[in-house]
Write an enzyme that holds these catalytic residues in place. Structure first.
Site, PDB file in Angstrom:
ATOM      1  N   ASP A 116       0.845  -1.187   0.000  1.00 30.59           N
ATOM      2  CA  ASP A 116       0.000   0.000   0.000  1.00 30.59           C
ATOM      3  C   ASP A 116       0.888   1.247   0.000  1.00 30.59           C
ATOM      4  O   ASP A 116       1.850   1.339   0.767  1.00 30.59           O
ATOM      5  CB  ASP A 116      -0.908   0.005   1.233  1.00 30.59           C
ATOM      6  N   ASN A 132      -2.380  12.871  -3.432  1.00 27.01           N
ATOM      7  CA  ASN A 132      -3.326  13.383  -4.436  1.00 27.01           C
ATOM      8  C   ASN A 132      -3.821  14.778  -4.085  1.00 27.01           C
ATOM      9  O   ASN A 132      -3.971  15.642  -4.963  1.00 27.01           O
ATOM     10  CB  ASN A 132      -4.526  12.433  -4.563  1.00 27.01           C
ATOM     11  N   HIS A 162      -4.430  14.698  -9.041  1.00 20.10           N
ATOM     12  CA  HIS A 162      -4.654  13.309  -9.451  1.00 20.10           C
ATOM     13  C   HIS A 162      -3.799  12.894 -10.660  1.00 20.10           C
ATOM     14  O   HIS A 162      -3.491  11.707 -10.808  1.00 20.10           O
ATOM     15  CB  HIS A 162      -6.135  13.084  -9.741  1.00 20.10           C
ATOM     16  N   ASP A 176      -1.698   9.586 -10.568  1.00 20.73           N
ATOM     17  CA  ASP A 176      -1.704   8.512 -11.574  1.00 20.73           C
ATOM     18  C   ASP A 176      -0.290   8.178 -12.032  1.00 20.73           C
ATOM     19  O   ASP A 176       0.068   7.012 -12.227  1.00 20.73           O
ATOM     20  CB  ASP A 176      -2.550   8.927 -12.779  1.00 20.73           C
ATOM     21  N   GLU A 181      -4.676   2.489  -4.456  1.00 25.99           N
ATOM     22  CA  GLU A 181      -3.208   2.529  -4.336  1.00 25.99           C
ATOM     23  C   GLU A 181      -2.646   1.239  -3.749  1.00 25.99           C
ATOM     24  O   GLU A 181      -1.512   1.203  -3.279  1.00 25.99           O
ATOM     25  CB  GLU A 181      -2.792   3.717  -3.459  1.00 25.99           C
TER      26      GLU A 181
END
Length: 309
Positions: free
Chosen positions: A186, A194, A199, A203, A230
């Site tokens: 994780d 973010n 974002h 990404d 994630e």
């Protein structure tokens, strides 16, 4: 009639893809190996081994696109070799063409997973056309599989693939009386990442993390899956706790070494936490998922950027 440029382009792409394909020749007669390499080497990548045992060992570190397998060899014969290879999740969809000097074993060859035969003494045209046909079918199947089982953002496998793959890995581990490991990964403080960087940068970070995990894995049988958001899962067949710890340590170290800035993290750069579980002592894949997830939670509670098992 006008020239169909799309058709020409597709044909050129096919030729390039076939040239990148890997064919493994399993044959103990040097002259036959030489002949097969002469026929195929200008059209695809060809490797050879001299025994079934060597083929199994080779496939532990590589995944061929097609196998040419002699039926009669010293030691492990072709039938036994095919049965073993087809039991491996990472090899189960690789087409195997048997090389044979008689029709006596054809029924058995079909039964163990063979897709075709090449009769000895073989001819150049027969070898080339049969290999090309089955490589083309596999390329087309792989493309369809990628559409279904690859995560469109990161390029690694998706949750749908995990649900089918883990069943095969678990069944094979029980059949072979082997262990296997599952690792939950994780990204630490990813929501904050973010929020701070947006974002699009999020990404981009997901792609880099996925690619870094993929590069860290050494064997073709080891796979990384984007489990959701994630979170990633690594599946390591034929791996005990000690081996899975080493892999996880490398993953954590390599992602930290990327030095992706993260001002919202305690570490000031992007890091990951991990939880490890292995099959030994557990009831099955449902429990191993829960144990790995619980261990991941412990890593987060202990401060993140670490592993628990």
């Amino acid at each position: 009639m006008g020239l169909n440029t799309q058709s020409v382009g597709n044909n050129e792409n096919l030729i390039i893809e076939l040239f990148e394909s890997k064919v493994l020749v399993v044959e103990d007669q040097p002259l036959n190996v030489l002949l097969l390499k002469r026929i195929l080497s200008n059209h695809c990548k060809v490797e050879s081994v001299e025994s079934g045992e060597a083929a199994i060992k080779w496939c532990e570190n590589h995944t061929p696109d097609l196998i040419l397998l002699d039926i009669v060899m010293d030691g492990m014969g072709g039938i036994e070799t095919c049965k073993y290879l087809k039991s491996l999740p990472e090899i189960s969809n690789v087409p195997i063409i048997f090389i044979t000097s008689s029709h006596e074993n054809e029924d058995t060859c079909w039964d163990v997973g063979g897709v075709d035969f090449i009769q000895k003494p073989f001819t150049k045209k027969t070898v080339f056309n049969r290999v090309k046909t089955h490589l083309t079918i596999k390329l087309q199947r792989d493309k369809l599989t990628n559409l279904v089982f690859l995560d469109s953002l990161t390029g690694v496998f998706n949750r749908r693939y995990f649900d089918t793959h883990i069943e095969k890995v678990a069944l094979n581990a029980k059949r072979m009386n082997e262990d296997y490991a599952l690792i939950f990964i994780d990204i630490d403080f990813f929501k904050q990442f973010n929020d701070i960087y947006g974002h699009l940068e999020g990404d981009k970070a997901l792609k880099i993390v996925a690619q870094t995990i993929q590069k860290t894995l050494k064997r073709p049988r080891d796979v990384v899956i984007r489990f959701g958001g994630e979170e990633f899962v690594i599946v390591l067949p034929s791996t005990d706790l000690e081996g899975s710890i080493l892999v996880t340590e490398d993953v954590i170290k390599n992602i930290s070494a990327l030095n992706i800035p993260h001002s919202g993290s305690n570490f000031k750069h992007l890091t990951v936490s991990a939880g490890i579980a292995t099959l030994r002592g557990l009831k099955g894949e449902t429990e191993i998922l829960k144990v790995a997830d619980d261990k991941l939670y412990i890593s987060k509670q202990l401060g993140r950027n670490r592993l628990s098992y």
